[in-house]
Design an enzyme around this catalytic site. Structure first.
Site, PDB file in Angstrom:
ATOM      1  N   LYS A 182      -4.292  -5.737 -17.676  1.00  0.00           N
ATOM      2  CA  LYS A 182      -5.471  -6.519 -17.293  1.00  0.00           C
ATOM      3  C   LYS A 182      -5.367  -7.887 -17.966  1.00  0.00           C
ATOM      4  O   LYS A 182      -5.270  -7.996 -19.192  1.00  0.00           O
ATOM      5  CB  LYS A 182      -6.726  -5.788 -17.768  1.00  0.00           C
ATOM      6  CG  LYS A 182      -7.906  -5.931 -16.866  1.00  0.00           C
ATOM      7  CD  LYS A 182      -9.005  -4.969 -17.315  1.00  0.00           C
ATOM      8  CE  LYS A 182     -10.228  -5.097 -16.429  1.00  0.00           C
ATOM      9  NZ  LYS A 182     -11.337  -4.295 -16.957  1.00  0.00           N
TER      10      LYS A 182
HETATM   11  O1  G3P Z   1     -14.473  -3.498 -16.513  1.00  0.00           O
HETATM   12  C1  G3P Z   1     -15.231  -4.630 -16.538  1.00  0.00           C
HETATM   13  C2  G3P Z   1     -16.584  -4.592 -15.919  1.00  0.00           C
HETATM   14  O2  G3P Z   1     -16.759  -3.523 -15.098  1.00  0.00           O
HETATM   15  C3  G3P Z   1     -17.708  -4.884 -16.868  1.00  0.00           C
HETATM   16  O3  G3P Z   1     -18.947  -4.397 -16.501  1.00  0.00           O
HETATM   17  O4  G3P Z   1     -21.286  -3.825 -16.974  1.00  0.00           O
HETATM   18  O5  G3P Z   1     -19.969  -5.085 -18.695  1.00  0.00           O
HETATM   19  O6  G3P Z   1     -20.681  -6.197 -16.596  1.00  0.00           O
HETATM   20  P1  G3P Z   1     -20.298  -4.916 -17.221  1.00  0.00           P
END
Ligand code: G3P
Length: 218
Positions: free
Chosen positions: A87
């Site tokens: 990533k």
């Molecule tokens: O994997 C990254 C992403 O899904 C982050 O999610 O909930 O932290 O905005 P969030």
């Protein structure tokens, strides 16, 4: 459509995997920290544990933000298991790193995508996946789902093989809307995934089936 789970919690990964629908896992430094995983060895071991739980792709994120550092970390992470995907953040050096890793046959996931232009650049660099963060756009009153639609249109216009991985999922409708538009993958925390299973009419219907059965099978 592929289902990934967006967590570094081993129990949640096992639970999603046991449902028989899991295609992979995504993590990020915040999710690793949430599990209390710190220090290079512990982080590498945790990625190995995750990668051994699932057959599909497991995204492991680099910490470096310079080209050389990202490539060095990517090589170390890729050594952990064949299903590790690197990533890489959407920054200029990140694009260069994606191009290099792609030429080496290492899969990449370009993360922190918030605009169609960023997704286009990542696809052009050869990313395996792009991760548009739809929940974080919704959080600032911008239509996250529209971003998925824009990227789908652009990728289809040119036949880019890069897969759209809808990320930052907050609720089950994000999953449904992403599927409607044609996201290739949705990565979701466990809660929205479990919410997809439930329907009150299913519960009511099952209750009645079982009650009727019991009437004639005391
Ligand atoms: O994997 C990254 C992403 O899904 C982050 O999610 O909930 O932290 O905005 P969030």
């Amino acid at each position: 459509m592929k289902f990934f789970i967006d967590t570094a919690n081993l129990d949640e990964i096992r639970q999603a995997n046991d449902m028989g629908i899991l295609d992979g896992v995504t993590t990020n430094p915040s999710l690793m920290a949430k599990e209390g995983i710190g220090g290079k060895n512990a982080i590498m071991q945790h990625y190995a544990a995750i990668a051994s739980l699932v057959d599909g792709d497991v995204s492991a994120e680099v910490i470096a933000t310079d080209y050389e550092g990202m490539i060095r970390e990517a090589h170390e992470l890729a050594e952990i298991a064949p299903n590790i995907v690197i990533k890489i953040p959407m920054i200029t050096d990140g694009l260069k790193a994606i191009r290099q890793l792609t030429s080496e046959g290492i899969k990449t996931n370009c993360t922190l995508i918030f605009s169609p232009g960023q997704a286009l650049l990542a696809a052009k660099a050869g990313a395996t996946y792009v991760s548009p963060f739809i929940g974080r756009l919704d959080d600032i009153s911008t239509d996250g789902i529209q971003l998925i639609a824009d990227i789908r249109l652009i990728f289809d216009n040119y036949g880019f093989p890069t897969q759209i991985l809808a990320a930052s999922i907050r609720h089950p409708m994000h999953i449904i809307e992403s599927a409607r538009i044609g996201a290739d993958v949705v990565t979701t925390p466990l809660k929205p995934l479990l919410a997809l299973v439930r329907h009150p009419l299913t519960d009511k219907g099952l209750e009645k089936f079982l009650a009727d059965y019991r009437k004639h099978n005391p």
